[in-house]
Design an enzyme around this catalytic site. Structure first.
Site, PDB file in Angstrom:
ATOM      1  N   LYS A  67     -24.119  -0.191  42.988  1.00  0.00           N
ATOM      2  CA  LYS A  67     -23.839   0.907  43.918  1.00  0.00           C
ATOM      3  C   LYS A  67     -25.014   1.262  44.822  1.00  0.00           C
ATOM      4  O   LYS A  67     -24.848   2.014  45.771  1.00  0.00           O
ATOM      5  CB  LYS A  67     -23.364   2.147  43.157  1.00  0.00           C
ATOM      6  CG  LYS A  67     -22.096   1.958  42.368  1.00  0.00           C
ATOM      7  CD  LYS A  67     -20.855   1.544  43.153  1.00  0.00           C
ATOM      8  CE  LYS A  67     -20.557   2.325  44.395  1.00  0.00           C
ATOM      9  NZ  LYS A  67     -19.143   2.234  44.791  1.00  0.00           N
TER      10      LYS A  67
HETATM   11  N1  PMP Z   1     -19.069  -0.907  37.572  1.00  0.00           N
HETATM   12  C1  PMP Z   1     -19.736   0.247  37.484  1.00  0.00           C
HETATM   13  C2  PMP Z   1     -20.558   0.520  36.253  1.00  0.00           C
HETATM   14  C3  PMP Z   1     -19.639   1.205  38.511  1.00  0.00           C
HETATM   15  O1  PMP Z   1     -20.299   2.375  38.409  1.00  0.00           O
HETATM   16  C4  PMP Z   1     -18.839   0.916  39.646  1.00  0.00           C
HETATM   17  C5  PMP Z   1     -18.734   1.914  40.754  1.00  0.00           C
HETATM   18  N2  PMP Z   1     -18.079   3.096  40.485  1.00  0.00           N
HETATM   19  C6  PMP Z   1     -18.148  -0.301  39.683  1.00  0.00           C
HETATM   20  C7  PMP Z   1     -18.292  -1.193  38.648  1.00  0.00           C
HETATM   21  C8  PMP Z   1     -17.187  -0.636  40.810  1.00  0.00           C
HETATM   22  O2  PMP Z   1     -17.731  -0.768  42.057  1.00  0.00           O
HETATM   23  P1  PMP Z   1     -16.931  -0.355  43.378  1.00  0.00           P
HETATM   24  O3  PMP Z   1     -17.009   1.142  43.520  1.00  0.00           O
HETATM   25  O4  PMP Z   1     -17.635  -1.051  44.478  1.00  0.00           O
HETATM   26  O5  PMP Z   1     -15.507  -0.783  43.233  1.00  0.00           O
END
Ligand code: PMP
Length: 334
Positions: free
Chosen positions: A49
């Protein structure tokens, strides 16, 4: 003056991205495929992120919505907040983070250490006006000028970060030899950006790259891909992934298939990564790798499957790596 040597980077943001691909040897041998995992936990804030946080802040600066002394407000399961809080500290912005109080205590502690104003709130469905994302939007709109709501779910600058960085890095590091990309989604930013980029490059190169969504239980997206209907069942210990709606970042993403990974399969994979590879990562990484293995088995030997290791296990010591907590959830590290 000489330009700085290439290994000297400009502050926290200069270290975001360009993460390596890690070949998972045992899983590759077992499947006869190349199972490659992009080490997003090596970003300086510890997760995938950081990329979205940087793009969102720089976009707001470019559009003159945010300047010295300003405030960034966000609703987040934690990792976006951590990325934002690092960048806010480096640039002299205030950072207000609204976070469901169900998220790991380690994330909240880190956010406070980084100087964020952390507002834990009870988890509520998206339709509820007191859902954490809606509280964040309200807080920002009631604040004086020079305050932005990062809005990671529907601000497509998030997806753009992955279209411009994560996707090209994967394509470059695989030298174009990639058969499938598999990953879970929270905001849709990572999947939306990477899938678009890889599909476009695949078409230009005359190859088909399969895009597969990995989904935990309790998320409505598996059913959405399989049947067209947003429907969820059960729940999951995973944090930051799974959702009840199609966000602006996810909208229009070229997804070929979905696999659902239950918590036990995710936990077992997290512990396999720890024991076999010495990698300590969070549960969304376990879901991603378990799903990548499933896709590799479907494709058969000789294929390359890429996924992500999203964040560090250190954020979950009191949960995922706590045998008592796991047992209370009916889960086992085996
Ligand atoms: N894995 C973790 C641990 C996350 O914090 C996030 C983001 N919320 C994601 C995966 C998914 O990423 P995205 O928001 O880009 O879909």
């Amino acid at each position: 003056m000489q330009p700085p040597a290439r290994s000297v980077r400009a502050g926290f943001v200069g270290v975001i991205g360009n993460t390596p691909l890690i070949r998972l040897a045992r899983l590759s041998a077992e499947t006869g495929c190349e199972i490659l995992a992009k080490a997003e936990f090596l970003n300086p804030g510890g997760s995938v992120k950081d990329r979205a946080a940087l793009y969102i802040i720089e976009d707001a600066e470019r559009r003159a919505l945010l300047s010295a002394g300003g405030t960034v407000v966000e609703g987040t399961a934690g990792n976006t907040g951590i990325g934002l809080a690092h960048i806010c500290a480096a640039r002299g912005y205030r950072c207000t983070i609204v976070i469901p109080d169900s998220q790991s205590p380690e994330k909240m502690e880190l956010l406070r250490v980084l100087g964020a104003d952390v507002r834990p709130v009870p988890p509520k469905p998206y339709a509820d006006p007191d859902n954490y994302q809606k509280i964040a939007a309200r807080l920002a709109s009631e604040s004086p000028a020079n305050t932005i709501w990062a809005n990671q779910f529907d601000n497509v600058v998030n997806r753009q970060a992955h279209y411009e960085t994560t996707g090209p890095e994967i394509w470059r590091d695989c030298a174009g030899r990639i058969d499938a990309f598999v990953c879970a989604t929270g905001t849709g930013g990572t999947l939306g950006g990477v899938a678009r980029f890889l599909k476009e490059r695949g078409v230009q190169a005359g190859t088909q790259i399969r895009i597969v969504l990995a989904d935990p239980q309790g998320s409505a997206l598996y059913s959405w891909i399989k049947t067209g209907e947003l429907k969820s069942e059960g729940s999951s210990i995973s944090e930051g992934i799974g959702t009840s709606r199609v966000t602006a970042n996810l909208e229009g993403t070229p997804i070929d298939d979905a696999v659902q990974i239950d918590d036990q399969a995710a936990v077992s994979m997290v512990y396999r990564l720890l024991r076999e590879e010495g990698l300590c990562v969070g549960s969304s990484s376990g879901i991603n790798v378990a799903a990548a293995v499933r896709v590799a088995r479907e494709l058969g030997p000789g294929h390359t499957v890429v996924t992500l290791l999203c964040d560090r296990g250190a954020l979950y010591f009191q949960r995922l790596f706590n045998p008592d907590w796991l047992r209370a959830k009916g889960l086992s590290p085996e």
